[in-house]
Enzyme design. Structure first.
Site, PDB file in Angstrom:
ATOM      1  N   LYS A 164       8.582   1.512   1.095  1.00 22.34           N
ATOM      2  CA  LYS A 164       9.165   0.210   1.409  1.00 22.34           C
ATOM      3  C   LYS A 164      10.698   0.245   1.404  1.00 22.34           C
ATOM      4  O   LYS A 164      11.322   1.163   0.879  1.00 22.34           O
ATOM      5  CB  LYS A 164       8.630  -0.854   0.460  1.00 22.34           C
ATOM      6  CG  LYS A 164       7.199  -1.243   0.792  1.00 22.34           C
ATOM      7  CD  LYS A 164       6.722  -2.454   0.023  1.00 22.34           C
ATOM      8  CE  LYS A 164       5.336  -2.872   0.518  1.00 22.34           C
ATOM      9  NZ  LYS A 164       4.790  -4.001  -0.259  1.00 22.34           N
ATOM     10  N   ARG A 174      -1.319   1.332  -4.331  1.00 24.50           N
ATOM     11  CA  ARG A 174      -1.612   1.379  -2.893  1.00 24.50           C
ATOM     12  C   ARG A 174      -0.510   2.173  -2.184  1.00 24.50           C
ATOM     13  O   ARG A 174       0.656   1.776  -2.210  1.00 24.50           O
ATOM     14  CB  ARG A 174      -1.695  -0.050  -2.352  1.00 24.50           C
ATOM     15  CG  ARG A 174      -2.033  -0.163  -0.881  1.00 24.50           C
ATOM     16  CD  ARG A 174      -2.072  -1.636  -0.469  1.00 24.50           C
ATOM     17  NE  ARG A 174      -2.404  -1.796   0.943  1.00 24.50           N
ATOM     18  CZ  ARG A 174      -1.534  -1.772   1.939  1.00 24.50           C
ATOM     19  NH1 ARG A 174      -0.228  -1.592   1.669  1.00 24.50           N
ATOM     20  NH2 ARG A 174      -1.924  -1.927   3.190  1.00 24.50           N
TER      21      ARG A 174
END
Length: 290
Positions: free
Chosen positions: A232, A266
């Site tokens: 991210k 995740r």
């Protein structure tokens, strides 16, 4: 609360015909069947490509494969229910039938939840926390566990100017308290819920860093925590790394998340993360249960 307190084992999750043991942290592999996801869009659109990638992630130690048919990157727009169904259902069907995989559906669409559950999916992972019309009812009827994520706004606007009137960890906790009560009132039992703080969803870098640092307070709900920080922009902005060079930063975040109580991590890069998570867990357990 101490690090040890944060790692008290949550209950196992009954996921259709599978049971997900959360007495230790597990890794969830990301399988995006979208043309526009932020780091792997278009790579696994073809059905055979998606199947092979899932097979690799399972071999590397993924306990769950999370299939997404709608990009929720910043600026992304929703897709129609039919388009999402066309993308994900063939993949769900083959992963369940050919690999006997525990499949999670990354969706907010009630119709996708219902259809995927009928094909053997074992979990629902909704970035919108079942707030779309009909989603809560569909999830409750499915009998599957559900991950509720915190997000401010929608992917189209969530990163334009995120702002909180209270410490971000308190805002996330308040959201979960309300949402858990609403789920229980609709017949979705508490023991079927998983919580995701929503790193990168309506949060600036400083919000993300503070939230992770103080994430232990979310273990007070007594529910499994799922975190997703793989590749991210928070990593890119702190380390000035492009998407393809964010694995080391992601492993550091995964380790810190496990220390602070995460039971499902995740990620895109399953193998290295499984090693990092297992090594972290061995230290936290001082080797006794690792």
């Amino acid at each position: 609360m101490t690090m040890q307190d944060a790692n008290v084992a949550p209950h196992p999750l009954r996921c259709g015909r599978h049971q997900l043991d959360l007495s230790y942290p597990r890794v969830m592999g990301i399988l995006n069947v979208t043309p526009d996801s932020f780091s792997d869009g278009g790579r696994h659109n073809a059905l055979d490509d998606a199947l092979r990638h899932a097979e690799r992630m399972l071999a590397e130690g993924a306990a769950v494969i999370d299939i997404g048919g709608e990009s929720t990157r910043p600026g992304a727009t929703p897709v129609s229910p039919q388009e999402e169904l066309d993308r994900v259902l063939p993949v769900v069907e083959r992963l369940v039938r050919e690999l006997d995989a525990l499949v999670s559906l990354d969706t907010s669409q009630p119709q996708v939840m219902r259809e995927a559950a009928s094909l053997g999916a074992g979990m629902i992972n909704d970035v919108r926390g079942l707030r779309w019309p009909g989603a809560l009812e569909a999830a409750a009827i499915s009998g599957l566990p559900v991950c509720l994520m915190h997000m401010v706004g929608e992917p189209t606007d969530m990163q334009l100017s995120p702002h909180y009137d209270m410490p971000v960890e308190d805002a996330v906790a308040a959201f979960f308290e309300t949402r858990i009560a609403e789920c229980e009132a609709a017949g979705l039992r508490r023991d079927r819920l998983v919580l995701d703080p929503g790193f990168g969803f309506g949060k600036r870098v400083e919000h993300n860093l503070r939230l992770l640092n103080r994430m232990q307070q979310l273990t007070d709900f007594g529910l499994p925590l799922l975190v997703g920080m793989s590749r991210k922009s928070m990593i890119g902005k702190v380390l000035a790394r492009p998407v393809e060079e964010r694995l080391p930063g992601g492993l550091a975040l995964a380790t810190m998340a496990v220390e602070r109580g995460a039971r499902i991590v995740r990620v895109h890069d399953v193998g290295p993360t499984v090693d990092a998570v297992n090594m972290t867990w061995a230290v936290l357990q001082e080797g006794t249960d690792a």
